[in-house]
Motif scaffolding. Sequence first.
Motif, PDB file in Angstrom:
ATOM      1  N   ALA A  91      -6.716  -2.054  -4.664  1.00 53.09           N
ATOM      2  CA  ALA A  91      -5.774  -1.055  -4.155  1.00 53.09           C
ATOM      3  C   ALA A  91      -4.589  -1.739  -3.488  1.00 53.09           C
ATOM      4  CB  ALA A  91      -6.471  -0.140  -3.165  1.00 53.09           C
ATOM      5  N   ASP A  92      -3.387  -1.260  -3.812  1.00 55.33           N
ATOM      6  CA  ASP A  92      -2.168  -1.770  -3.182  1.00 55.33           C
ATOM      7  C   ASP A  92      -1.859  -0.884  -1.986  1.00 55.33           C
ATOM      8  OD1 ASP A  92       0.276  -2.734  -2.443  1.00 55.33           O
ATOM      9  OD2 ASP A  92       1.351  -2.007  -4.220  1.00 55.33           O
ATOM     10  N   LEU A  93      -2.157  -1.379  -0.804  1.00 53.29           N
ATOM     11  CA  LEU A  93      -1.924  -0.586   0.402  1.00 53.29           C
ATOM     12  C   LEU A  93      -0.517  -0.768   0.946  1.00 53.29           C
ATOM     13  CD1 LEU A  93      -5.075  -0.714   0.191  1.00 53.29           C
ATOM     14  CD2 LEU A  93      -5.113  -0.578   2.685  1.00 53.29           C
ATOM     15  N   GLY A  94       0.272  -1.582   0.275  1.00 58.11           N
ATOM     16  CA  GLY A  94       1.618  -1.832   0.774  1.00 58.11           C
ATOM     17  C   GLY A  94       2.685  -0.957   0.165  1.00 58.11           C
ATOM     18  N   ALA A  95       2.319  -0.096  -0.786  1.00 58.23           N
ATOM     19  CA  ALA A  95       3.307   0.750  -1.453  1.00 58.23           C
ATOM     20  C   ALA A  95       3.865   1.799  -0.497  1.00 58.23           C
ATOM     21  CB  ALA A  95       2.670   1.428  -2.672  1.00 58.23           C
ATOM     22  N   ASP A 102     -12.842   1.082   4.469  1.00 61.31           N
ATOM     23  CA  ASP A 102     -12.305   0.034   5.340  1.00 61.31           C
ATOM     24  C   ASP A 102     -13.400  -0.919   5.785  1.00 61.31           C
ATOM     25  OD1 ASP A 102     -10.598  -1.423   6.901  1.00 61.31           O
ATOM     26  OD2 ASP A 102     -10.540   0.020   8.544  1.00 61.31           O
ATOM     27  N   ASP A 103     -13.115  -2.194   5.704  1.00 60.66           N
ATOM     28  CA  ASP A 103     -14.029  -3.208   6.232  1.00 60.66           C
ATOM     29  C   ASP A 103     -13.618  -3.621   7.645  1.00 60.66           C
ATOM     30  OD1 ASP A 103     -11.706  -4.565   5.738  1.00 60.66           O
ATOM     31  OD2 ASP A 103     -12.590  -6.072   4.398  1.00 60.66           O
ATOM     32  N   GLY A 104     -12.730  -2.827   8.230  1.00 61.19           N
ATOM     33  CA  GLY A 104     -12.224  -3.106   9.572  1.00 61.19           C
ATOM     34  C   GLY A 104     -10.813  -3.648   9.578  1.00 61.19           C
ATOM     35  N   THR A 105     -10.367  -4.165   8.431  1.00 59.51           N
ATOM     36  CA  THR A 105      -9.061  -4.817   8.395  1.00 59.51           C
ATOM     37  C   THR A 105      -7.907  -3.808   8.331  1.00 59.51           C
ATOM     38  OG1 THR A 105      -9.259  -5.027   5.983  1.00 59.51           O
ATOM     39  CG2 THR A 105      -9.985  -6.895   7.323  1.00 59.51           C
ATOM     40  N   VAL A 106      -8.124  -2.660   7.692  1.00 62.30           N
ATOM     41  CA  VAL A 106      -7.041  -1.672   7.602  1.00 62.30           C
ATOM     42  C   VAL A 106      -6.792  -1.038   8.964  1.00 62.30           C
ATOM     43  CG1 VAL A 106      -6.194   0.401   6.462  1.00 62.30           C
ATOM     44  CG2 VAL A 106      -7.622  -1.201   5.194  1.00 62.30           C
ATOM     45  N   ALA A 107      -7.861  -0.625   9.631  1.00 61.31           N
ATOM     46  CA  ALA A 107      -7.709  -0.030  10.955  1.00 61.31           C
ATOM     47  C   ALA A 107      -7.037  -1.008  11.912  1.00 61.31           C
ATOM     48  CB  ALA A 107      -9.070   0.398  11.495  1.00 61.31           C
ATOM     49  N   ALA A 108      -7.416  -2.284  11.811  1.00 61.07           N
ATOM     50  CA  ALA A 108      -6.797  -3.293  12.683  1.00 61.07           C
ATOM     51  C   ALA A 108      -5.317  -3.437  12.371  1.00 61.07           C
ATOM     52  CB  ALA A 108      -7.518  -4.630  12.509  1.00 61.07           C
ATOM     53  N   ALA A 109      -4.972  -3.474  11.076  1.00 58.17           N
ATOM     54  CA  ALA A 109      -3.560  -3.598  10.696  1.00 58.17           C
ATOM     55  C   ALA A 109      -2.760  -2.381  11.149  1.00 58.17           C
ATOM     56  CB  ALA A 109      -3.447  -3.761   9.179  1.00 58.17           C
ATOM     57  N   ALA A 110      -3.430  -1.234  11.205  1.00 57.58           N
ATOM     58  CA  ALA A 110      -2.755  -0.004  11.631  1.00 57.58           C
ATOM     59  C   ALA A 110      -2.732   0.148  13.145  1.00 57.58           C
ATOM     60  CB  ALA A 110      -3.451   1.198  11.007  1.00 57.58           C
ATOM     61  N   GLY A 111      -3.322  -0.822  13.861  1.00 58.94           N
ATOM     62  CA  GLY A 111      -3.317  -0.757  15.316  1.00 58.94           C
ATOM     63  C   GLY A 111      -4.338   0.191  15.895  1.00 58.94           C
ATOM     64  N   GLN A 161       9.339   1.822  14.102  1.00 60.90           N
ATOM     65  CA  GLN A 161       9.762   0.755  13.195  1.00 60.90           C
ATOM     66  C   GLN A 161       8.843  -0.436  13.442  1.00 60.90           C
ATOM     67  OE1 GLN A 161      12.265   0.487  10.750  1.00 60.90           O
ATOM     68  NE2 GLN A 161      12.390   2.708  10.911  1.00 60.90           N
ATOM     69  N   GLU A 162       7.751  -0.513  12.672  1.00 56.66           N
ATOM     70  CA  GLU A 162       6.763  -1.556  12.861  1.00 56.66           C
ATOM     71  C   GLU A 162       6.468  -2.223  11.523  1.00 56.66           C
ATOM     72  OE1 GLU A 162       3.366   0.377  14.452  1.00 56.66           O
ATOM     73  OE2 GLU A 162       4.429   1.231  16.174  1.00 56.66           O
ATOM     74  N   ALA A 163       6.317  -3.524  11.550  1.00 61.40           N
ATOM     75  CA  ALA A 163       5.982  -4.243  10.319  1.00 61.40           C
ATOM     76  C   ALA A 163       4.608  -3.795   9.819  1.00 61.40           C
ATOM     77  CB  ALA A 163       5.982  -5.742  10.581  1.00 61.40           C
ATOM     78  N   TRP A 164       4.479  -3.654   8.520  1.00 63.64           N
ATOM     79  CA  TRP A 164       3.214  -3.227   7.910  1.00 63.64           C
ATOM     80  C   TRP A 164       2.707  -4.357   7.012  1.00 63.64           C
ATOM     81  CZ3 TRP A 164      -0.986  -0.823   8.237  1.00 63.64           C
ATOM     82  CH2 TRP A 164      -1.734  -0.385   7.144  1.00 63.64           C
ATOM     83  N   THR A 165       1.628  -4.975   7.446  1.00 61.25           N
ATOM     84  CA  THR A 165       1.021  -6.060   6.681  1.00 61.25           C
ATOM     85  C   THR A 165      -0.427  -5.686   6.383  1.00 61.25           C
ATOM     86  OG1 THR A 165       2.425  -7.624   7.903  1.00 61.25           O
ATOM     87  CG2 THR A 165       0.637  -8.545   6.561  1.00 61.25           C
TER      88      THR A 165
END
Length: 362
Positions: free
Chosen positions: A234-238, A310-319, A216-220
């Motif tokens: 692209a909407d990655l929050g869906a 990915d420009d690096g931000t998705v991998a970072a958001a995914a931990g 249970q982790e917040a997804w931003t």
Amino acid sequence: MVRLTRAQQQARTRASVLAAARQEFTEQGYALANVDRIAERAELTRGAVYSNFPSKRALYLAVLVEAAEQAGAALPPATAPPGSEAEALGAFARTWLERLPLAGDTAAGGRLHLRSLVGVVEDEHSRTVLAQVAQVEALLLAIGLESVEPDAPRLVRPAELALTLLAGSGFLAELAPGFGDPFDQALACEHLAGLDLGDTWDPPYLDFVAPAVPCQEAWTPPEGLADLITGEPADLGADGVVTVLGGHRASAAEEAVRSANPGEQVTVVVVPGDPAETGALVRLRIGDLAGCLRRVFPAAAWDGLRLVIDDGTVAAAAGLTDAGHETEAALRVKDGTVVARATGRGAGFAAARHPESWRATS
């Protein structure tokens, strides 16, 4: 006198370098092109060129990406689906074959128009990425073909054959201009749709994939990344599955696509490692193919599928702090929360089949 901002000046410099590089590659080809001459054409220093593009290959790929994007935007997209899979393959082939060199083109100019990678992709890493991306291309074409008939089987293998035939046509057009009739080649692609190749999707190793781990982790997720299939943000929050793949594992995209519930979103995120070269190579191949696909199939054919670099931000958001070429990880997202994680081979399958997914659709 209007003073340009730093960003505007950088954009102007980049555009000047690209225009000069296009001229140089058109006249000299990739092998004989010279960065010093490109700098002279742009009336810039060699250092200014390298501050925007780290290598000649990165510069060449950037020129090809620009050409592919312009070609993809040149004509309006399809508004109605093809009448049959054969009609779709024929229309796709005719669209793809428009890149073949014209009679008056120089050898170097013809290769640029063809968006040739001969002599450009020679190191083992780039060859591996190209092989992986080729499988993603076949998947995207197959999804378009499968959308034509509701009960169509998996059509990746016919798509692979069509892309192989077209790539061979391009290679021969580069080495032996005028050989082969494009109309015959398009007709041959049409006939590929009728081949019974027994195409199924049931990788045996999926039976041994470890289940996704509940959490249970917040997804931003980041905003503003473009979907290479549609060209739209692209909407990655869906709700759905987000699978993060390194360049050497890009073909694993099909695992998430085939395993997801009908109607839910699957977002494939490719981690390029080297944006200027590997990232540009992926952007070129997928963007070029998507430009052809959009002229044949309505955008609804890929509803629920998004593909981003990915420009690096998705991998970072995914931990994923150490994402690299071999990365294979996936998240299941629900209501802005990551409810399951999976890593390693089969991660997309594991996240898609997590029990939370069935509760979400029941």
